[in-house]
Design an enzyme around this catalytic site. Structure first.
Site, PDB file in Angstrom:
ATOM      1  N   SER A 141       0.841  -1.190   0.000  1.00 43.50           N
ATOM      2  CA  SER A 141       0.000   0.000   0.000  1.00 43.50           C
ATOM      3  C   SER A 141       0.875   1.238   0.000  1.00 43.50           C
ATOM      4  O   SER A 141       2.020   1.215   0.469  1.00 43.50           O
ATOM      5  CB  SER A 141      -0.899   0.021   1.239  1.00 43.50           C
ATOM      6  OG  SER A 141      -1.563   1.264   1.370  1.00 43.50           O
ATOM      7  N   TYR A 155      -1.333  -1.140  10.281  1.00 42.98           N
ATOM      8  CA  TYR A 155      -1.516  -1.205   8.831  1.00 42.98           C
ATOM      9  C   TYR A 155      -0.269  -0.725   8.085  1.00 42.98           C
ATOM     10  O   TYR A 155       0.274  -1.424   7.228  1.00 42.98           O
ATOM     11  CB  TYR A 155      -2.737  -0.383   8.408  1.00 42.98           C
ATOM     12  CG  TYR A 155      -3.133  -0.628   6.968  1.00 42.98           C
ATOM     13  CD1 TYR A 155      -3.863  -1.754   6.613  1.00 42.98           C
ATOM     14  CD2 TYR A 155      -2.756   0.254   5.958  1.00 42.98           C
ATOM     15  CE1 TYR A 155      -4.220  -2.000   5.300  1.00 42.98           C
ATOM     16  CE2 TYR A 155      -3.113   0.014   4.640  1.00 42.98           C
ATOM     17  CZ  TYR A 155      -3.839  -1.108   4.314  1.00 42.98           C
ATOM     18  OH  TYR A 155      -4.177  -1.359   3.003  1.00 42.98           O
TER      19      TYR A 155
END
Length: 271
Positions: A141, A155
């Site tokens: 990401s 995350y």
């Protein structure tokens, strides 16, 4: 049994995973689809077989379980297939802070997004090396480039780890002169179910549309990147700009910007 190469795709029931399955099938690859939702996998498998005339294999499995990777590989062995391409796509967001979530939730998050993908790579690499062919895409990401946030605590950490892991596997395969490519795909905002699942859809809808990409171009960039042997792929001009900005911003400024953004996430979660 076919002579086609086989791509194993985790988190294949929707979003980027389903798009990876379609695009690999369109290129003439057979696809092994794994996720928790059997009904969605079966529906996608039928669609792919009818449209692209390739073979599919559905493996219903929850990567949060300790033996999930071995179970997936066992089913592939029973079907007489080996994996030529691996797409580690399964993932989700875990809302809340480290203080108000349980360790079980955090441990499962680490397992699904980090430990299981690395275990799959580790257990599939020997076969890829023996056949001197392998393509590995780890869906990371843009968050992996950014400072950590308050909320969604692990995350960015996990995605940054996937980027570094992919670079290392890429380097090791290159040093060994093997035809094995490993790529970290680092999308930004993408139109999928991701924000619905992690409860940030309203926040996402407030973001400017020019920041968003459709799933198709993101997946296309990932497949093209791993084919060409690029260790990291950031799809889209806007995302490339953001990735560059995170590298050149002074760290205190970057942390302050992420602090403000994380407050928006927490507000949306509490509303």
């Amino acid at each position: 049994m076919t002579n086609n190469r086989l791509a194993l795709i985790t988190g294949a029931s929707a979003g980027l995973g389903a798009e990876f399955a379609r695009q690999y099938a369109e290129k003439g690859w057979d696809v092994a689809l794994t996720a928790r939702r059997a009904d969605r996998l079966d529906k996608l498998a039928r669609e792919i077989e009818e449209k692209y005339k390739v073979a599919t294999l559905v493996i219903t499995q929850d990567l949060a379980l300790q033996k999930s990777v071995d179970s997936i590989l066992h089913e592939l062995k029973e079907a007489g297939r080996h994996v030529d391409a691996l797409v580690n796509n399964a993932g989700y967001g875990l809302p809340g802070t480290f203080f108000n979530t349980s360790w079980k939730e955090q441990a499962q998050f680490i397992r699904v997004l980090y430990t299981a993908p690395i275990e799959l790579v580790h257990k599939l690499l020997p076969g890829m090396a023996e056949r001197n062919f392998g393509r590995i895409i780890n869906v990371a990401s843009l968050a992996g480039y950014a400072p950590g946030t308050g909320g969604h605590t692990l995350y960015a950490s996990v995605k940054a780890g996937l980027i570094k892991f992919s670079e290392s596997i890429h380097a090791e395969a290159k040093d060994a002169e093997l035809d094995i490519h490993c790529t970290a795909l680092c999308p930004g905002f993408t139109f999928t179910e991701f924000h619905d699942v992690n409860g940030t859809r309203d926040m996402a809808n407030e973001s400017p549309k020019w920041m968003w990409m459709e799933a198709g171009p993101v997946v296309e960039a990932g497949i093209d990147g791993v084919t060409r042997g690029h260790p990291v792929v950031v799809p889209g001009a806007v995302n490339k700009g953001v990735a560059t900005l995170t590298r050149i911003l002074p760290e205190p400024l970057g942390r302050e910007l992420m602090k403000r953004q994380s407050k928006r996430f927490r507000k949306m979660e509490n509303d």
